[in-house]
Design a protein around this motif. Structure first.
Motif, PDB file in Angstrom:
ATOM      1  N   SER A  96     -13.834  26.864  -3.725  1.00 43.84           N
ATOM      2  CA  SER A  96     -14.372  25.515  -3.550  1.00 43.84           C
ATOM      3  C   SER A  96     -13.991  24.641  -4.745  1.00 43.84           C
ATOM      4  CB  SER A  96     -15.891  25.578  -3.406  1.00 43.84           C
ATOM      5  OG  SER A  96     -16.428  24.286  -3.252  1.00 43.84           O
ATOM      6  N   VAL A  97     -13.436  23.459  -4.459  1.00 43.01           N
ATOM      7  CA  VAL A  97     -13.059  22.515  -5.514  1.00 43.01           C
ATOM      8  C   VAL A  97     -14.001  21.314  -5.528  1.00 43.01           C
ATOM      9  CG1 VAL A  97     -11.195  21.070  -6.436  1.00 43.01           C
ATOM     10  CG2 VAL A  97     -10.647  23.228  -5.314  1.00 43.01           C
ATOM     11  N   HIS A  98     -14.335  20.776  -4.356  1.00 41.10           N
ATOM     12  CA  HIS A  98     -15.306  19.680  -4.248  1.00 41.10           C
ATOM     13  C   HIS A  98     -16.243  19.997  -3.091  1.00 41.10           C
ATOM     14  CE1 HIS A  98     -13.966  16.594  -7.124  1.00 41.10           C
ATOM     15  NE2 HIS A  98     -12.752  17.058  -6.903  1.00 41.10           N
ATOM     16  N   LYS A  99     -17.546  20.006  -3.381  1.00 43.21           N
ATOM     17  CA  LYS A  99     -18.541  20.326  -2.359  1.00 43.21           C
ATOM     18  C   LYS A  99     -19.637  19.282  -2.392  1.00 43.21           C
ATOM     19  CE  LYS A  99     -21.324  24.219  -0.684  1.00 43.21           C
ATOM     20  NZ  LYS A  99     -21.682  25.637  -0.924  1.00 43.21           N
ATOM     21  N   SER A 100     -19.966  18.718  -1.233  1.00 37.76           N
ATOM     22  CA  SER A 100     -20.976  17.653  -1.190  1.00 37.76           C
ATOM     23  C   SER A 100     -22.262  18.159  -0.564  1.00 37.76           C
ATOM     24  CB  SER A 100     -20.453  16.467  -0.364  1.00 37.76           C
ATOM     25  OG  SER A 100     -20.531  16.744   1.022  1.00 37.76           O
ATOM     26  N   ASP A 101     -23.373  17.530  -0.965  1.00 37.18           N
ATOM     27  CA  ASP A 101     -24.621  17.690  -0.240  1.00 37.18           C
ATOM     28  C   ASP A 101     -24.550  16.818   1.006  1.00 37.18           C
ATOM     29  OD1 ASP A 101     -25.718  19.408  -2.166  1.00 37.18           O
ATOM     30  OD2 ASP A 101     -26.356  17.703  -3.396  1.00 37.18           O
ATOM     31  N   LEU A 102     -25.608  16.859   1.823  1.00 39.85           N
ATOM     32  CA  LEU A 102     -25.654  15.999   2.997  1.00 39.85           C
ATOM     33  C   LEU A 102     -25.533  14.541   2.569  1.00 39.85           C
ATOM     34  CD1 LEU A 102     -26.136  16.151   6.120  1.00 39.85           C
ATOM     35  CD2 LEU A 102     -28.524  15.599   5.612  1.00 39.85           C
ATOM     36  N   ARG A 103     -24.619  13.783   3.175  1.00 36.60           N
ATOM     37  CA  ARG A 103     -24.379  12.388   2.825  1.00 36.60           C
ATOM     38  C   ARG A 103     -24.000  11.627   4.089  1.00 36.60           C
ATOM     39  NH1 ARG A 103     -18.992  10.923   2.307  1.00 36.60           N
ATOM     40  NH2 ARG A 103     -19.342   9.531   0.548  1.00 36.60           N
ATOM     41  N   VAL A 104     -23.938  10.298   3.955  1.00 36.81           N
ATOM     42  CA  VAL A 104     -23.541   9.445   5.072  1.00 36.81           C
ATOM     43  C   VAL A 104     -22.068   9.099   4.934  1.00 36.81           C
ATOM     44  CG1 VAL A 104     -23.870   7.224   6.215  1.00 36.81           C
ATOM     45  CG2 VAL A 104     -25.858   8.509   5.384  1.00 36.81           C
ATOM     46  N   PHE A 105     -21.299   9.397   5.971  1.00 34.21           N
ATOM     47  CA  PHE A 105     -19.918   8.921   6.088  1.00 34.21           C
ATOM     48  C   PHE A 105     -19.954   7.665   6.965  1.00 34.21           C
ATOM     49  CE2 PHE A 105     -19.324  13.279   4.892  1.00 34.21           C
ATOM     50  CZ  PHE A 105     -18.092  13.368   4.266  1.00 34.21           C
ATOM     51  N   ASP A 106     -19.532   6.539   6.432  1.00 36.48           N
ATOM     52  CA  ASP A 106     -19.567   5.261   7.155  1.00 36.48           C
ATOM     53  C   ASP A 106     -18.154   4.703   7.236  1.00 36.48           C
ATOM     54  OD1 ASP A 106     -19.997   2.737   8.207  1.00 36.48           O
ATOM     55  OD2 ASP A 106     -21.790   2.362   7.000  1.00 36.48           O
TER      56      ASP A 106
END
Length: 355
Positions: A96-106
């Motif tokens: 894993s290089v970049h991992k996000s939490d739950l977020r809004v993609f708009d």
């Protein structure tokens, strides 16, 4: 008094996309903001794509490669998390290089993309890493989309709850307590008691041995040759419960991987086809440089064509993987235990180089 009920549920859906990029050196020099896009793929009812910028997204990122996940649906918002990984070409494992939490993609603003920075990984670090081999690398993206919440319509609560089936638990207890057992097995001095009808129902080999004209049908104690007691115990557990026994870190531990190989051989010996497929599935998901040769030998010995092909694909996936496998003791053992596997491996390597 009647009782009514409505339910609020949140549904999540996870999907994975792999983006393979060849001829990396020929892509360098495209310039800032120039990118290669993966084919569009769908997860959770939304369309996505992966962007790769060989020379970085902006001038500030000129010393980096930039990789983004992009939401493709116009005028749409999506709640999702993602994990962008690079695959180690030596082991085949993602990092894993970049991992996000739950977020809004708009789609209507820059949150359409993730990550927020173009500084994905420094180019010098990337080019010296095991992620890049033979001018080829692989991006793996795992997306989890949250849909909902969804509220059901009002309904009368007039149902009677039925517990889940527990027949496998009862059958497992019957094996453990030995109640009603009518056959005894001796495996390297260890004794196991079981039920002829259960064994015959689940294994055509046991059926022939215990109810046919074979010697075992007349013996009070059946001796099992060339099998370890732990393997026979696991085989009986599966026959009674249709599941594997508990193993600590079953799919990853080296000792347990060896156990699965022995259990595959036992399932083939007794014609327990579903167990044989389960063992193959576990082994193919846990291949590495050290284990692939032993797994390949088992695949040849027990006619596991799909597992054999997966092992050969792993060995010939890149020249660095091939070199690492050839250097292991397991590969040297193939020369005596399964020379035909070496012939097939060399044929695939020649085809790979011609391509």
């Amino acid at each position: 008094m009647p009782t009514t009920v409505s339910r609020c549920t949140t549904v999540t859906e996870q999907g994975e996309n792999v983006f393979e990029i060849f001829d990396y050196s020929k892509l360098k020099g495209m310039g800032n903001r120039e990118f290669i896009s993966s084919a569009k793929f769908s997860v959770g009812g939304y369309d996505w794509a992966i962007r790769f910028y060989p020379d970085g997204f902006t001038q500030r990122c000129a010393d980096y490669i930039s990789i983004y996940l992009e939401l493709m649906n116009k005028d749409t918002k999506a709640q999702a998390s993602c994990d962008l990984c690079l695959v180690d070409q030596t082991t085949g494992l993602p990092t894993s290089v970049h991992k996000s939490d739950l977020r809004v993609f708009d789609y209507r603003n820059l949150s359409q993309f993730y990550p927020e920075s173009g500084l994905f990984i420094k180019r010098s670090q990337f080019e010296a890493s095991p992620y890049l081999r033979d001018d080829h690398f692989t991006i793996q993206c795992i997306i989890t989309v949250r849909n909902g919440p969804s509220v059901s319509e009002l309904e009368l609560l007039n149902e009677i709850e039925v517990p889940p089936s527990n027949i496998s638990e009862h059958l497992g207890n019957m094996l453990n307590t030995r109640e009603g057992s009518d056959v005894t097995f001796s495996v390297q001095g260890e004794t196991f008691m079981a039920h002829k009808a259960m064994l015959a129902m689940r294994s055509p080999v046991f059926r022939a041995e215990l109810f046919g004209r074979m010697r075992e049908a007349k013996e009070q104690v059946v001796t099992i040759e060339e099998m370890q007691p732990d393997v026979f115990r696991a085989l009986l557990h599966f026959i009674y419960t249709d599941s594997l026994p508990d193993m600590d870190d079953q799919e990853g531990d080296v000792d347990n991987r060896e156990m699965i190989r022995h259990l595959l051989a036992a399932s083939d010996r007794y014609g327990v086809d579903r167990l044989k497929l389960i063992c193959q599935s576990i082994l193919c998901k846990n291949l590495d440089v050290e284990s692939v040769s032993a797994t390949l030998a088992v695949a040849y010995q027990h006619n596991c064509d799909s597992l054999k092909d997966i092992c050969l694909e792993f060995i010939t996936s890149s020249s660095s993987v091939t070199d690492s496998v050839v250097a292991t003791q397991g590969y040297k053992n193939l020369k005596t235990t399964c020379p035909s596997a070496l012939v097939d491996a060399f044929d695939k390597i020649r085809m790979f180089h011609k391509a």
